[in-house]
Motif scaffolding. Structure first.
Motif, PDB file in Angstrom:
ATOM      1  N   SER A 269     -46.578 -16.713  11.783  1.00  0.00           N
ATOM      2  CA  SER A 269     -46.163 -17.610  10.691  1.00  0.00           C
ATOM      3  C   SER A 269     -46.315 -16.864   9.373  1.00  0.00           C
ATOM      4  O   SER A 269     -47.104 -15.918   9.285  1.00  0.00           O
ATOM      5  CB  SER A 269     -47.027 -18.879  10.687  1.00  0.00           C
ATOM      6  OG  SER A 269     -48.320 -18.576  10.209  1.00  0.00           O
ATOM      7  N   PRO A 270     -45.581 -17.287   8.322  1.00  0.00           N
ATOM      8  CA  PRO A 270     -45.632 -16.560   7.038  1.00  0.00           C
ATOM      9  C   PRO A 270     -47.044 -16.465   6.456  1.00  0.00           C
ATOM     10  O   PRO A 270     -47.394 -15.480   5.813  1.00  0.00           O
ATOM     11  CB  PRO A 270     -44.732 -17.392   6.121  1.00  0.00           C
ATOM     12  CG  PRO A 270     -43.832 -18.151   7.042  1.00  0.00           C
ATOM     13  CD  PRO A 270     -44.620 -18.405   8.285  1.00  0.00           C
ATOM     14  N   GLY A 271     -47.884 -17.482   6.700  1.00  0.00           N
ATOM     15  CA  GLY A 271     -49.238 -17.471   6.146  1.00  0.00           C
ATOM     16  C   GLY A 271     -50.195 -16.573   6.894  1.00  0.00           C
ATOM     17  O   GLY A 271     -51.336 -16.376   6.464  1.00  0.00           O
ATOM     18  N   ASP A 272     -49.768 -16.030   8.030  1.00  0.00           N
ATOM     19  CA  ASP A 272     -50.667 -15.211   8.864  1.00  0.00           C
ATOM     20  C   ASP A 272     -50.247 -13.745   8.922  1.00  0.00           C
ATOM     21  O   ASP A 272     -50.577 -13.033   9.869  1.00  0.00           O
ATOM     22  CB  ASP A 272     -50.723 -15.794  10.290  1.00  0.00           C
ATOM     23  CG  ASP A 272     -51.572 -17.060  10.352  1.00  0.00           C
ATOM     24  OD1 ASP A 272     -52.454 -17.218   9.500  1.00  0.00           O
ATOM     25  OD2 ASP A 272     -51.331 -17.889  11.245  1.00  0.00           O
ATOM     26  N   MET A 273     -49.531 -13.298   7.899  1.00  0.00           N
ATOM     27  CA  MET A 273     -48.986 -11.926   7.928  1.00  0.00           C
ATOM     28  C   MET A 273     -49.946 -10.905   7.305  1.00  0.00           C
ATOM     29  O   MET A 273     -49.577 -10.120   6.440  1.00  0.00           O
ATOM     30  CB  MET A 273     -47.634 -11.886   7.220  1.00  0.00           C
ATOM     31  CG  MET A 273     -46.549 -12.660   7.978  1.00  0.00           C
ATOM     32  SD  MET A 273     -45.047 -12.898   7.018  1.00  0.00           S
ATOM     33  CE  MET A 273     -44.465 -11.213   6.877  1.00  0.00           C
ATOM     34  N   PHE A 274     -51.213 -10.935   7.737  1.00  0.00           N
ATOM     35  CA  PHE A 274     -52.207 -10.026   7.162  1.00  0.00           C
ATOM     36  C   PHE A 274     -53.012  -9.348   8.258  1.00  0.00           C
ATOM     37  O   PHE A 274     -53.204  -9.907   9.336  1.00  0.00           O
ATOM     38  CB  PHE A 274     -53.183 -10.802   6.256  1.00  0.00           C
ATOM     39  CG  PHE A 274     -52.513 -11.530   5.129  1.00  0.00           C
ATOM     40  CD1 PHE A 274     -52.158 -10.872   3.969  1.00  0.00           C
ATOM     41  CD2 PHE A 274     -52.208 -12.882   5.249  1.00  0.00           C
ATOM     42  CE1 PHE A 274     -51.520 -11.538   2.942  1.00  0.00           C
ATOM     43  CE2 PHE A 274     -51.572 -13.569   4.224  1.00  0.00           C
ATOM     44  CZ  PHE A 274     -51.230 -12.896   3.062  1.00  0.00           C
TER      45      PHE A 274
END
Length: 601
Positions: A269-274
């Motif tokens: 998901s976009p919020g988990d791209m780390f």
């Protein structure tokens, strides 16, 4: 008619700037790329007064290209500032808006101007609430700046905001990353009680993870690295073993060829791209904590083996992309292996590696800011091993003067105390006594407190207060045995053996010196072996066991000759002059490598 003419002019202008953008992209992606023509095309776009969105995006493109492929930093900054300014008033347009803010802030930080970066990031965080990815990324970035300035409280507070925001935004993986990052800062800041609570929370979230198994394993490695460091900082070499074993197993899973790339890992998901760091860097980090454990526990051969493996891996990674973190790992590995070399009696090799550490700091000035006290400490230990007591004192005082780390102060003070004891400087030792009293020393480290008891025992021994010395040394032994601190155990045993010999109790002396010798051979600690063999020689002579007395004498001579040969060669190396460096820029001294067997290790 005029209206038709204006429409034609507008569409003609559109065609021009669109053509220029297309050309610029063509030059950028051609093989080989032609960045000069790409930049010229992008600069020409502004002549046709494009829409605000196009103008802002073009400024961002120019800023990035100038930053990456030219030395024109001022012009790059100018374009990035315009991109950030223009994009703020455009609704949506998050990628351009927040990338401009992030890159501009990063540029300010690189130019040692963090105070210009902070307001940009604060503003960007304020207006990015609806963009999960950018909001999280900008929080990480601002926290990193505060952490690099050692404002750990503010950095931790920001990460706490990140934990809550990621939780609300259902970015569960990033929530744990924020939580573990906060644990890491609390560890650096030595807030151990807070760390315990947060690590337990993070560990529970990792154990009960319901998402991707790959993400779970990655988070587990991050968690285990912190858990292992927590124990090592507390000097708990035995207690950490099950955690270290789990970490070594987890890193093997992550390093398998079937393991997905970092991009696939974070694509849920976009919020988990780390990610915390790439798996290849994690691999080196696991080697590093293994070396730290081996050095603290007194497994010098193991420390040497894993240091060599880590250096090989670092060299491979530097060829592909020489990230600053690799130099940090390199320096920390050198710091630990230098201590191992000194224990093993390899002063020439230790000196060469101290010189390498100095050269590394010379080429990365930021490293010198954070590692200067450690280098002074290592030079102090080397000077002690060379019997250069004045230089050793000067180096430990320089370490105390340049450091704000309490445990490094404790370590330097304990060694300084030994310098004063060996030089019979009782007034200086007495002045230091309060700071190294094992009952009152301000330390979270089990091994530091155990070492403080040893130094007290050593002082009592030099003053012939043998019963008091035995009491202190038994306390050291109890603490050292509880956490497998092999070096402290062997040093305490050999000193107890010496005390019993002085008291004429040969049986008790033999009971102490024999296991001391066995343990010192296993480490191997050449100085304890030298000391123990001298006592054994006397004990066997007292027992009239001439065969074993000769054996012990031969052993003592061998250790003595080996140490003397190494001592002579080290004293003639150019790098030996480093013991006189206590202030100013770090000197880089390079000499010919010594032709000793230890140099071939």
């Amino acid at each position: 008619m005029n209206g038709q003419r204006n429409v034609k002019m507008a569409s003609s202008q559109d065609a021009w700037y669109l053509s220029l953008l297309g050309l610029a992209e063509n030059f950028r992606t051609s093989s080989p790329p032609n960045f000069k023509l790409c930049i010229q095309c992008l600069q020409a776009v502004f002549n046709f007064k494009p829409p605000q969105r196009v103008e802002a995006r073009t400024h961002l493109q120019l800023g990035n290209i100038l930053l990456t492929h030219t030395k024109n930093i001022d012009l790059a900054r100018n374009h990035l500032e315009k991109a950030w300014l223009l994009s703020q008033s455009i609704n949506g347009f998050d990628d351009v808006k927040f990338e401009a803010a992030s890159v501009l802030a990063e540029l300010h930080e690189q130019q040692k101007n963090p105070n210009a970066a902070k307001p940009i990031l604060r503003k960007a965080i304020e207006i990015s609430q609806n963009s999960v990815y950018w909001h999280c990324r900008l929080i990480f970035q601002l926290s990193q700046i505060h952490a690099s300035e050692r404002d750990y409280e503010l950095a931790s507070s920001l990460l706490g905001v990140g934990v809550d925001y990621a939780h609300i935004s259902q970015a569960n993986y990033t929530r744990v990353l924020f939580l573990l990052s906060k644990c890491m800062l609390l560890l650096i800041d030595k807030k151990f009680q807070e760390v315990n609570q947060l690590l337990a929370q993070a560990g529970h979230l990792v154990d009960t993870w319901g998402g991707s198994q790959h993400q779970k394993e990655y988070l587990k490695v991050f968690f285990l690295v912190l858990q292992v460091c927590h124990y090592l900082l507390a000097g708990q070499v035995k207690s950490v073993k099950p955690w270290l074993k789990q970490l070594q197993q987890s890193i093997q899973i992550i390093m398998q060829p079937s393991w997905p790339s970092d991009e696939v890992l974070t694509a849920t998901s976009p919020g988990d791209m780390f990610i915390w760091m790439p798996k290849e860097h994690l691999y080196v980090l696991v080697y590093l904590v293994t070396v730290m454990h081996s050095m603290q526990g007194g497994y010098m051969d193991k420390a040497q083996k894993y240091t060599d493996k880590a250096f090989t891996q670092i060299e491979k990674l530097k060829i592909v992309d020489n990230k600053p973190i690799l130099s940090v790992f390199h320096l920390m590995l050198l710091e630990h292996i230098i201590m191992c070399r000194l224990v093993m009696g390899n002063k020439c090799l230790a000196l060469q590696e101290i010189s390498q550490a100095c050269a590394l700091c010379k080429s990365h000035p930021r490293l010198l800011l954070t590692h200067r006290p450690q280098i002074h400490t290592l030079l102090g230990l080397y000077a002690m091993s060379m019997n250069c007591m004045e230089a050793a004192e000067a180096q430990f005082l320089a370490a105390l003067r340049t450091s704000s780390e309490r445990e490094l102060w404790n370590f330097a003070n304990l060694n300084l105390a030994i310098v004063y004891l060996r030089a019979k400087r009782e007034p200086e030792f007495t002045a230091l006594l309060e700071r190294i009293d094992p009952e009152t020393i301000t330390s979270n480290s089990h091994s530091i407190r155990a070492a403080a008891y040893y130094v007290q025992g050593l002082q009592s021994f030099f003053q012939a207060r043998y019963n008091e010395a035995k009491r202190f040394l038994r306390e050291t032994l109890k603490m050292a045995n509880a956490e497998d601190l092999n070096r402290l155990t062997s040093c305490s045993l050999v000193l107890l053996g010496h005390i019993f010999l002085s008291l004429g109790n040969s049986r008790e002396s033999m009971n102490m010196v024999t296991p001391a010798m066995q343990l010192a051979s296993k480490i191997p600690d050449v100085h304890v072996q030298l000391w123990a063999s001298a006592i054994l020689k006397d004990l066997y002579r007292m027992c009239a066991d001439h065969s074993r007395e000769n054996e012990a004498y031969t052993m003592h001579c061998n250790f003595s000759q080996m140490l003397l040969k190494d001592h002579f060669q080290a004293s003639n190396m150019r790098e030996h002059d480093l013991i006189n460096w206590i202030e100013g820029a770090v000197p880089v001294v390079s000499g010919n490598p010594p032709s000793t067997s230890s140099a071939i290790l």
